[in-house]
Write an enzyme that holds these catalytic residues in place. Structure first.
Site, PDB file in Angstrom:
ATOM      1  N   TYR A  24       0.771   1.206  12.231  1.00 42.53           N
ATOM      2  CA  TYR A  24       0.624   1.078  10.776  1.00 42.53           C
ATOM      3  C   TYR A  24      -0.109  -0.224  10.418  1.00 42.53           C
ATOM      4  O   TYR A  24      -0.999  -0.245   9.572  1.00 42.53           O
ATOM      5  CB  TYR A  24       2.005   1.117  10.115  1.00 42.53           C
ATOM      6  CG  TYR A  24       2.038   0.553   8.718  1.00 42.53           C
ATOM      7  CD1 TYR A  24       1.463   1.255   7.649  1.00 42.53           C
ATOM      8  CD2 TYR A  24       2.606  -0.693   8.454  1.00 42.53           C
ATOM      9  CE1 TYR A  24       1.477   0.724   6.369  1.00 42.53           C
ATOM     10  CE2 TYR A  24       2.620  -1.232   7.185  1.00 42.53           C
ATOM     11  CZ  TYR A  24       2.048  -0.524   6.144  1.00 42.53           C
ATOM     12  OH  TYR A  24       2.049  -1.061   4.882  1.00 42.53           O
ATOM     13  N   SER A 106       3.665  -8.322  -1.620  1.00 42.60           N
ATOM     14  CA  SER A 106       3.143  -7.016  -2.049  1.00 42.60           C
ATOM     15  C   SER A 106       4.124  -6.314  -2.985  1.00 42.60           C
ATOM     16  O   SER A 106       5.340  -6.497  -2.873  1.00 42.60           O
ATOM     17  CB  SER A 106       2.907  -6.161  -0.807  1.00 42.60           C
ATOM     18  OG  SER A 106       2.699  -4.816  -1.164  1.00 42.60           O
ATOM     19  N   GLN A 127       1.630  -9.567  -5.829  1.00 46.04           N
ATOM     20  CA  GLN A 127       0.541  -8.586  -5.862  1.00 46.04           C
ATOM     21  C   GLN A 127       1.009  -7.308  -6.537  1.00 46.04           C
ATOM     22  O   GLN A 127       2.061  -6.761  -6.203  1.00 46.04           O
ATOM     23  CB  GLN A 127       0.064  -8.272  -4.436  1.00 46.04           C
ATOM     24  CG  GLN A 127      -1.013  -7.194  -4.361  1.00 46.04           C
ATOM     25  CD  GLN A 127      -0.441  -5.811  -4.086  1.00 46.04           C
ATOM     26  OE1 GLN A 127       0.552  -5.677  -3.372  1.00 46.04           O
ATOM     27  NE2 GLN A 127      -1.037  -4.777  -4.670  1.00 46.04           N
ATOM     28  N   TYR A 129       0.202  -3.330  -7.727  1.00 40.42           N
ATOM     29  CA  TYR A 129      -0.568  -2.076  -7.744  1.00 40.42           C
ATOM     30  C   TYR A 129      -0.359  -1.429  -9.096  1.00 40.42           C
ATOM     31  O   TYR A 129       0.730  -1.545  -9.679  1.00 40.42           O
ATOM     32  CB  TYR A 129      -0.035  -1.120  -6.674  1.00 40.42           C
ATOM     33  CG  TYR A 129      -0.558  -1.377  -5.283  1.00 40.42           C
ATOM     34  CD1 TYR A 129      -1.918  -1.410  -5.023  1.00 40.42           C
ATOM     35  CD2 TYR A 129       0.327  -1.541  -4.220  1.00 40.42           C
ATOM     36  CE1 TYR A 129      -2.390  -1.625  -3.734  1.00 40.42           C
ATOM     37  CE2 TYR A 129      -0.132  -1.751  -2.928  1.00 40.42           C
ATOM     38  CZ  TYR A 129      -1.499  -1.785  -2.689  1.00 40.42           C
ATOM     39  OH  TYR A 129      -1.954  -1.988  -1.421  1.00 40.42           O
ATOM     40  N   THR A 155      -4.402  -5.545  -7.367  1.00 36.35           N
ATOM     41  CA  THR A 155      -5.209  -4.841  -6.363  1.00 36.35           C
ATOM     42  C   THR A 155      -5.782  -3.556  -6.962  1.00 36.35           C
ATOM     43  O   THR A 155      -5.042  -2.722  -7.483  1.00 36.35           O
ATOM     44  CB  THR A 155      -4.355  -4.520  -5.125  1.00 36.35           C
ATOM     45  OG1 THR A 155      -3.893  -5.753  -4.580  1.00 36.35           O
ATOM     46  CG2 THR A 155      -5.172  -3.773  -4.065  1.00 36.35           C
ATOM     47  N   ARG A 164      -5.096   7.450   6.921  1.00 38.99           N
ATOM     48  CA  ARG A 164      -4.983   6.623   8.134  1.00 38.99           C
ATOM     49  C   ARG A 164      -4.490   7.527   9.254  1.00 38.99           C
ATOM     50  O   ARG A 164      -3.308   7.859   9.325  1.00 38.99           O
ATOM     51  CB  ARG A 164      -4.058   5.453   7.867  1.00 38.99           C
ATOM     52  CG  ARG A 164      -4.659   4.614   6.743  1.00 38.99           C
ATOM     53  CD  ARG A 164      -3.789   3.540   6.234  1.00 38.99           C
ATOM     54  NE  ARG A 164      -4.327   3.028   4.977  1.00 38.99           N
ATOM     55  CZ  ARG A 164      -3.598   2.479   4.022  1.00 38.99           C
ATOM     56  NH1 ARG A 164      -2.298   2.350   4.173  1.00 38.99           N
ATOM     57  NH2 ARG A 164      -4.159   2.054   2.915  1.00 38.99           N
ATOM     58  N   HIS A 278      -9.703  -4.033   1.816  1.00 40.53           N
ATOM     59  CA  HIS A 278      -8.326  -3.672   2.150  1.00 40.53           C
ATOM     60  C   HIS A 278      -8.125  -3.594   3.663  1.00 40.53           C
ATOM     61  O   HIS A 278      -7.390  -2.759   4.186  1.00 40.53           O
ATOM     62  CB  HIS A 278      -7.977  -2.329   1.494  1.00 40.53           C
ATOM     63  CG  HIS A 278      -6.553  -2.229   1.014  1.00 40.53           C
ATOM     64  ND1 HIS A 278      -6.194  -2.375  -0.293  1.00 40.53           N
ATOM     65  CD2 HIS A 278      -5.397  -2.002   1.684  1.00 40.53           C
ATOM     66  CE1 HIS A 278      -4.883  -2.235  -0.421  1.00 40.53           C
ATOM     67  NE2 HIS A 278      -4.368  -2.007   0.765  1.00 40.53           N
TER      68      HIS A 278
HETATM   69  C1  LIG Z   1      -0.432  -3.140   7.144  1.00 46.66           C
HETATM   70  C2  LIG Z   1      -1.207  -3.555   5.934  1.00 46.66           C
HETATM   71  C3  LIG Z   1      -0.642  -3.408   4.685  1.00 46.66           C
HETATM   72  C4  LIG Z   1      -1.348  -3.841   3.556  1.00 46.66           C
HETATM   73  N1  LIG Z   1      -0.750  -3.752   2.329  1.00 46.66           N
HETATM   74  C5  LIG Z   1      -1.387  -4.236   1.246  1.00 46.66           C
HETATM   75  C6  LIG Z   1      -0.732  -4.249  -0.009  1.00 46.66           C
HETATM   76  O1  LIG Z   1       0.412  -3.847  -0.151  1.00 46.66           O
HETATM   77  N2  LIG Z   1      -1.423  -4.725  -1.083  1.00 46.66           N
HETATM   78  C7  LIG Z   1      -2.709  -5.200  -0.976  1.00 46.66           C
HETATM   79  O2  LIG Z   1      -3.288  -5.616  -1.960  1.00 46.66           O
HETATM   80  N3  LIG Z   1      -3.334  -5.209   0.222  1.00 46.66           N
HETATM   81  C8  LIG Z   1      -2.706  -4.763   1.323  1.00 46.66           C
HETATM   82  N4  LIG Z   1      -3.325  -4.803   2.541  1.00 46.66           N
HETATM   83  C9  LIG Z   1      -4.663  -5.424   2.662  1.00 46.66           C
HETATM   84  C10 LIG Z   1      -4.543  -6.917   2.993  1.00 46.66           C
HETATM   85  O3  LIG Z   1      -4.040  -7.650   1.904  1.00 46.66           O
HETATM   86  C11 LIG Z   1      -5.905  -7.517   3.372  1.00 46.66           C
HETATM   87  O4  LIG Z   1      -6.853  -7.179   2.396  1.00 46.66           O
HETATM   88  C12 LIG Z   1      -6.391  -7.058   4.737  1.00 46.66           C
HETATM   89  O5  LIG Z   1      -5.317  -6.954   5.631  1.00 46.66           O
HETATM   90  C13 LIG Z   1      -7.427  -8.045   5.288  1.00 46.66           C
HETATM   91  O6  LIG Z   1      -7.926  -7.612   6.516  1.00 46.66           O
HETATM   92  P1  LIG Z   1      -7.390  -8.175   7.937  1.00 46.66           P
HETATM   93  O7  LIG Z   1      -5.994  -7.728   8.065  1.00 46.66           O
HETATM   94  O8  LIG Z   1      -8.278  -7.537   8.937  1.00 46.66           O
HETATM   95  O9  LIG Z   1      -7.527  -9.665   7.904  1.00 46.66           O
HETATM   96  C14 LIG Z   1      -2.654  -4.379   3.685  1.00 46.66           C
HETATM   97  C15 LIG Z   1      -3.204  -4.525   4.951  1.00 46.66           C
HETATM   98  C16 LIG Z   1      -2.499  -4.129   6.079  1.00 46.66           C
HETATM   99  C17 LIG Z   1      -3.103  -4.329   7.431  1.00 46.66           C
END
Ligand SMILES: Cc1cc2nc3c(=O)[nH]c(=O)nc-3n(C[C@H](O)[C@H](O)[C@H](O)COP(=O)(O)O)c2cc1C
Length: 388
Positions: A24, A106, A127, A129, A155, A164, A278
């Protein structure tokens, strides 16, 4: 194995977490092209080595949104990160707190806002949504204000979720009922350390903030069902105005990849934006953060605070994004891997690694302050080749 780098933390997390949880965090959407691009494009950016400058006193501190922080990074929002360690978001927030950098919680965190607030003595970022039920959203914003969150990240790149495939293969998504539960339980039991520490002693609720509206249904599949039913695909710039009215503090729009959208964000009074895809989990095939950033920084960098993320796996990557025009850099998987590998202590260590790597990158590119990092810190950089 002792972790020497963020890549090591990824491996340690893989060994410690149940398969579905590691997949995940690690995975992206569809063919994972953008996920790979985020990392590869950053690696491709050559830093410009400079020598014989006095680099004995390097200062990493910056001011973002009116607050001083120890270095220009923040822990970005990661949904369900709190499942990787016992009361995980509290542990990560404490590590960020101690390192003097912001933590972002989040909407879909395991620990609720109030629990994280109790665990830290400095404000964190929340953050949001866009959820169909605006009364519920207003309530979340009120809770964030009550917890003295110092910035709101809104976001906007998830009006619909990207598919995914790894989550389907692992049994995290699309495996309802007893069969799905049994599969995940088997994977959890294969990681007894996690099963005892997090699954049993942590008593995690999958979604701390939305617990009140889940009507007692708190299983993994309920999480996905709730997201499908409640994330709002009708959201428009008008809703940004709504959020702007409700949130008087710093407002940061997350998930912008296009300069025209960045201009709209500035026009509507956002204080900052995060150039982000993201983590390659939404539309596969879009630009990497590193490639989307320069034209956006050029378009609106003087009107709002431009932050960026995507594929950051070292302090060198942080310096690269700063050089491309970001005022600050969000860490994503980097901290989730560390948290899964070793809780708060590992997140603290990961942040120390980032700091040490940034110091070396700055020393060898010949700068002593964050403000001096710009495109002249890159070798052979041409704006045209990066305009996407
Ligand atoms: C497992 C996972 C869950 C995420 N959940 C959120 C979230 O709840 N809200 C959000 O704005 N971005 C979420 N993101 C995006 C991250 O905030 C971020 O943009 C992203 O992980 C950056 O890329 P990197 O992990 O390769 O550095 C998530 C990313 C991952 C990997």
């Amino acid at each position: 194995m002792k972790a020497a780098s963020i890549t090591d933390y990824r491996e340690l997390a893989r060994r410690r977490l149940p398969h579905f949880l590691f997949e995940y965090i690690d995975g992206g959407s569809y063919a994972e092209t953008t996920l790979a691009r985020n990392i590869a494009d950053l690696k491709d950016i050559a830093l410009r080595q400079r020598v014989l400058r006095d680099v004995s006193a390097i200062d990493l501190s910056v001011e973002l949104f009116g607050r001083k922080q120890a270095m220009p990074v923040a822990l970005g929002p990661i949904g369900l990160a709190g499942l990787t360690a016992r009361r995980g978001e509290v542990q990560a927030a404490r590590a960020a707190n101690a390192a003097g950098v912001p933590f972002s919680l989040s909407t879909v965190s395991a620990c609720p806002i109030a629990e994280v607030a109790r665990g830290v003595d400095r404000p964190f970022w929340f953050q949001l949504y866009m959820i169909r039920d605006r009364a519920f959203m207003a309530d979340l914003l009120a809770k964030a204000a009550e917890a003295k969150c110092s910035a709101l990240i809104f976001t906007v790149d998830m009006p619909v979720p990207g598919a995914r495939y790894r989550d389907i293969r692992s049994g995290l998504a699309g495996a309802p009922g007893f069969a799905g539960q049994a599969r995940r339980l088997m994977q959890a039991l294969a990681r007894p350390g996690w099963a005892y520490d997090v699954g049993l002693r942590g008593r995690p609720h999958v979604l701390g903030n939305v617990l009140p509206v889940l009507n007692g249904r708190t299983g993994m599949e309920d999480y996905f069902a709730w997201m499908r039913a409640n994330f709002d695909p009708r959201v428009t710039w008008k809703d940004l105005e709504w959020v702007r009215q409700k949130w008087p503090g710093p407002l940061i729009l997350k998930g912008v990849l296009d300069p025209d959208d960045a201009r709209s964000a500035a026009d509507l009074g956002a204080d900052g934006l995060i150039v982000s895809n993201h983590g390659g989990r939404q539309l596969d095939g879009v630009l990497s953060g590193a490639r989307a950033l320069p034209p956006i920084a050029d378009a609106v960098g003087d009107r709002l605070t431009v932050l960026a993320d995507g594929g950051v796996r070292s302090g060198l990557d942080v310096v690269r994004l700063l050089a491309l025009g970001a005022r600050g850099v969000m860490l994503g998987r980097a901290w989730a891997f560390a948290l899964g590998a070793g809780g708060q202590a590992a997140v603290s260590h990961m942040l120390r690694l980032i700091e040490a790597e940034m110091r070396v990158a700055m020393a060898l590119t010949g700068v002593t302050g964050i403000g001096a990092i710009d495109r002249t810190s890159l070798a052979g950089y041409s704006a045209a080749s990066n305009a996407g």
